[in-house]
Design an enzyme around this catalytic site. Structure first.
Site, PDB file in Angstrom:
ATOM      1  N   TRP A  62       0.788  -1.070  -0.014  1.00 30.26           N
ATOM      2  CA  TRP A  62       0.083   0.028   0.126  1.00 30.26           C
ATOM      3  C   TRP A  62       0.896   1.306   0.177  1.00 30.26           C
ATOM      4  O   TRP A  62       0.515   2.114  -0.742  1.00 30.26           O
ATOM      5  CB  TRP A  62      -0.971  -0.029   1.222  1.00 30.26           C
ATOM      6  CG  TRP A  62      -1.994  -0.769   0.986  1.00 30.26           C
ATOM      7  CD1 TRP A  62      -2.347  -1.839   0.244  1.00 30.26           C
ATOM      8  CD2 TRP A  62      -3.500  -0.671   1.502  1.00 30.26           C
ATOM      9  NE1 TRP A  62      -3.717  -2.306   0.095  1.00 30.26           N
ATOM     10  CE2 TRP A  62      -4.298  -1.515   0.973  1.00 30.26           C
ATOM     11  CE3 TRP A  62      -3.861   0.251   2.652  1.00 30.26           C
ATOM     12  CZ2 TRP A  62      -5.557  -1.563   1.417  1.00 30.26           C
ATOM     13  CZ3 TRP A  62      -5.319   0.235   2.864  1.00 30.26           C
ATOM     14  CH2 TRP A  62      -5.986  -0.913   2.285  1.00 30.26           C
ATOM     15  N   ASP A  96       5.339   0.327  17.402  1.00 24.88           N
ATOM     16  CA  ASP A  96       3.894  -0.212  17.628  1.00 24.88           C
ATOM     17  C   ASP A  96       3.277   1.186  17.718  1.00 24.88           C
ATOM     18  O   ASP A  96       3.355   2.042  18.461  1.00 24.88           O
ATOM     19  CB  ASP A  96       3.703  -1.061  18.849  1.00 24.88           C
ATOM     20  CG  ASP A  96       2.340  -1.264  19.098  1.00 24.88           C
ATOM     21  OD1 ASP A  96       1.351  -0.688  18.585  1.00 24.88           O
ATOM     22  OD2 ASP A  96       2.128  -2.263  19.970  1.00 24.88           O
ATOM     23  N   LYS A 161      -9.140  -2.010   6.914  1.00 18.99           N
ATOM     24  CA  LYS A 161      -9.847  -3.304   6.703  1.00 18.99           C
ATOM     25  C   LYS A 161     -10.535  -3.944   8.114  1.00 18.99           C
ATOM     26  O   LYS A 161     -10.006  -3.578   9.149  1.00 18.99           O
ATOM     27  CB  LYS A 161      -8.696  -4.399   6.290  1.00 18.99           C
ATOM     28  CG  LYS A 161      -9.057  -5.753   6.218  1.00 18.99           C
ATOM     29  CD  LYS A 161      -8.055  -6.445   5.349  1.00 18.99           C
ATOM     30  CE  LYS A 161      -6.840  -6.765   5.974  1.00 18.99           C
ATOM     31  NZ  LYS A 161      -5.852  -7.679   5.174  1.00 18.99           N
TER      32      LYS A 161
END
Length: 215
Positions: A62, A96, A161
């Site tokens: 992406w 993260d 998603k």
């Protein structure tokens, strides 16, 4: 260790997959690149000059598409807990994004700008237990939405998603509280057996005001 029948079937499907073969032939990092290209062609998500953050970016399919379409006037910041090989026009942050230290690095990479678009093609490590995998997937989507409250500009967009199942309708309702428009998309390049869909939320309103029932 011998492969299970399930893993052998997955590998056979993967090797014979049209989009896997196209990605290799056309130089894309993953078959997922075609999902973003298809969604962009339909909804015009990417254009020159946009600032984009790609969450859970590795291996970079992406980010690769986004960088090509926003051009040198734009910027793509990719974040993942996994290493990702460098890509032209992409600033990669290893970390993260739910942790404060990583968010500080993202803010530094954005150089005082708010993102125009946040992308999230993240999926959890699948356990094979539908309820567990659904909960993990939804948690990742919620983290992406929370990221938007800090780094997405008013009017901006989120493409995320999710897997259809328990909690899906509630998450869509929350998106509708925070964005002007929410659409469900299923790219042709998604595997037909997959429960994945993409939610495209545009017109970011920011943190919603509490309602009477929230007090």
């Amino acid at each position: 260790m011998a492969r299970s029948k399930t893993s052998k079937a997955w590998m056979q499907e993967h090797v014979s997959d049209l989009y896997v073969r196209r990605a290799k032939a056309e130089g894309y990092r993953s078959r997922a690149a075609y999902k973003l290209m298809e969604l962009d062609e339909r909804d015009h998500l990417l254009r020159p000059g946009l600032w984009v953050v790609d969450l859970g970016a590795a291996p970079g399919g992406w980010s690769q598409v986004a960088a090509a379409r926003v051009g040198k006037a734009g910027r793509v910041v990719a974040v993942d807990v996994l290493e990702m090989a460098p890509l032209p026009g992409v600033e990669f942050i290893l970390g993260d994004f739910s942790e404060e230290a990583t968010l500080v690095r993202v803010a530094r990479a954005l150089d005082g700008h708010a993102a125009d678009l946040v992308l999230s093609d993240m999926a959890p490590n699948m356990s094979g237990m539908a309820e567990v995998d659904q909960a993990r997937s939804l948690h990742l989507a919620e983290l992406a939405l929370e990221f938007c409250t800090r780094h997405l500009k008013p009017g901006g967009g989120l493409l995320v998603k999710v897997f259809q199942g328990a909690g899906f309708d509630g998450f869509v309702a929350e998106l509708r509280r925070r964005f002007s428009r929410v659409a469900v998309r299923k790219p042709r390049s998604s595997r037909s057996r997959s429960a994945e869909v993409y939610l495209l939320a545009t017109g970011f309103r920011g943190e919603p005001r509490p309602t009477q029932g929230d007090k």
